[in-house]
Design a protein around this motif. Structure first.
Motif, PDB file in Angstrom:
ATOM      1  N   LYS A  66      -2.903   0.316  -4.014  1.00  0.00           N
ATOM      2  CA  LYS A  66      -2.490  -0.945  -3.410  1.00  0.00           C
ATOM      3  C   LYS A  66      -2.158  -1.965  -4.483  1.00  0.00           C
ATOM      4  O   LYS A  66      -2.702  -1.909  -5.598  1.00  0.00           O
ATOM      5  N   LEU A  81      -3.699   9.944   7.301  1.00  0.00           N
ATOM      6  CA  LEU A  81      -3.181   9.319   6.088  1.00  0.00           C
ATOM      7  C   LEU A  81      -4.316   9.041   5.118  1.00  0.00           C
ATOM      8  O   LEU A  81      -5.388   8.573   5.511  1.00  0.00           O
ATOM      9  N   PHE A 121       0.841  -1.191   0.000  1.00  0.00           N
ATOM     10  CA  PHE A 121       0.000   0.000   0.000  1.00  0.00           C
ATOM     11  C   PHE A 121       0.881   1.248   0.000  1.00  0.00           C
ATOM     12  O   PHE A 121       1.981   1.261   0.550  1.00  0.00           O
ATOM     13  N   TYR A 137       0.306   5.383   1.072  1.00  0.00           N
ATOM     14  CA  TYR A 137      -0.537   6.398   1.672  1.00  0.00           C
ATOM     15  C   TYR A 137       0.169   7.743   1.561  1.00  0.00           C
ATOM     16  O   TYR A 137       1.403   7.815   1.537  1.00  0.00           O
ATOM     17  N   GLY A 194       8.531   6.813   6.057  1.00  0.00           N
ATOM     18  CA  GLY A 194       8.008   7.958   5.327  1.00  0.00           C
ATOM     19  C   GLY A 194       9.063   8.674   4.509  1.00  0.00           C
ATOM     20  O   GLY A 194      10.248   8.717   4.870  1.00  0.00           O
ATOM     21  N   PHE A 235      -5.346   6.963   1.628  1.00  0.00           N
ATOM     22  CA  PHE A 235      -4.983   5.833   0.783  1.00  0.00           C
ATOM     23  C   PHE A 235      -4.770   6.293  -0.647  1.00  0.00           C
ATOM     24  O   PHE A 235      -5.571   7.052  -1.203  1.00  0.00           O
ATOM     25  N   PHE A 290       3.937   7.361   2.666  1.00  0.00           N
ATOM     26  CA  PHE A 290       4.249   6.159   3.426  1.00  0.00           C
ATOM     27  C   PHE A 290       3.934   4.925   2.598  1.00  0.00           C
ATOM     28  O   PHE A 290       2.852   4.813   2.007  1.00  0.00           O
ATOM     29  N   LEU A 302       3.955  14.009   2.686  1.00  0.00           N
ATOM     30  CA  LEU A 302       4.697  12.886   3.266  1.00  0.00           C
ATOM     31  C   LEU A 302       4.066  11.600   2.764  1.00  0.00           C
ATOM     32  O   LEU A 302       2.840  11.435   2.854  1.00  0.00           O
ATOM     33  N   GLN A 362       0.215  11.761   3.331  1.00  0.00           N
ATOM     34  CA  GLN A 362      -0.212  12.574   4.465  1.00  0.00           C
ATOM     35  C   GLN A 362       0.104  14.036   4.189  1.00  0.00           C
ATOM     36  O   GLN A 362       1.272  14.400   4.016  1.00  0.00           O
ATOM     37  N   ALA A 402      -6.787   0.191   4.978  1.00  0.00           N
ATOM     38  CA  ALA A 402      -7.244   0.808   6.211  1.00  0.00           C
ATOM     39  C   ALA A 402      -7.505   2.286   5.961  1.00  0.00           C
ATOM     40  O   ALA A 402      -6.891   2.912   5.099  1.00  0.00           O
ATOM     41  N   PHE A 406      -7.841   6.085   7.924  1.00  0.00           N
ATOM     42  CA  PHE A 406      -7.298   6.726   9.115  1.00  0.00           C
ATOM     43  C   PHE A 406      -8.122   7.933   9.559  1.00  0.00           C
ATOM     44  O   PHE A 406      -8.687   8.648   8.736  1.00  0.00           O
TER      45      PHE A 406
END
Lengths: 115, 114
Positions: free
Chosen positions: A49, A44, A34, A36, A108, A46, A90, A88, A38, B103, B105
């Protein structure tokens, strides 16, 4: 144990240029991977994936990622960066066929896109 | 954003005091997680839940406890806050039984222990 490495703390790119944010992973089985993003003072979000199938995965905001099993990598890419992509990022991995759905994150990478 | 609400969003507390952070979801998702985010460490899993009253420890669980008495609420408690627990705390939820779902958040809670 699962682990994720993001080798670059920061990536700098000029607007309009292609960008790559690197991610390598380690799992004992097959991975779910995945990405993510930010933004400041936010949770975070998505992006995309990889589960199975095509090694090139397309996601939100024009991002894509390439899964490479032999190199255990899942690099995030975008053909033409925007200043608004600065954030950022991840990478995360979850191992298939484990008893619990544990998601492990990298440390990150900060992407800075200059005008 | 998915239906996740974290409260409070910001908190300053003194060393040695108990603190409880709340995560509330409106998605009826089974899985809930608490992470902390610290520079240089990314996100680290504190505790997780796979159902009402079903919880387990993550990789950085020392000094934290959790409870889940209802599907929608997952509470994180710092029994006696320490300065090392100054961090940003994120709750996440995930719904499906299969492993390929992502997931979602919450917005995070910034906790400062002075």
């Amino acid at each position: 144990a699962q682990s994720v490495a993001q080798p670059e703390d920061q990536v700098n790119v000029a607007e309009g240029n292609p960008l790559t944010v690197k991610c390598t992973y380690s799992v004992s089985g097959n991975p779910y991977l995945f990405w993510y993003v930010q933004y400041p003072n936010r949770g975070l979000q998505f992006l995309l994936k990889y589960i199975t199938g095509d090694n090139l995965v397309k996601g939100s905001y024009g991002f894509e990622a390439e899964f490479n099993k032999s190199q255990t990598s899942f690099h995030l890419k975008k053909p033409s960066a925007l200043v608004s992509d600065s954030a950022l990022y991840f990478c995360a991995v979850r191992e298939m066929n484990t008893g619990f759905q544990k998601l492990v994150f990298g440390t990150g990478t900060r992407l800075l896109v200059s005008p | 954003d998915a239906g996740i609400t974290q409260s409070p969003r910001h908190k300053v507390t003194e060393t040695g005091t108990p603190v409880t952070l709340r995560c509330h979801q409106t998605e009826n998702h089974r899985y809930m997680y608490w992470y902390r985010q610290d520079p240089g460490h990314g996100l680290r899993l504190i505790h997780y839940s796979y159902g009402v009253k079903d919880t387990d420890k993550g990789e950085v669980s020392d000094g934290y406890s959790v409870s889940r008495s209802k599907t929608e609420d997952f509470l994180l408690t710092l029994e006696s806050a320490t300065s090392s627990q100054t961090s940003v705390y994120f709750c996440a939820i995930r719904g499906q039984e299969t492993q390929n779902t992502e997931a979602f958040f919450g917005q995070g809670t910034r906790l400062t222990v002075v």
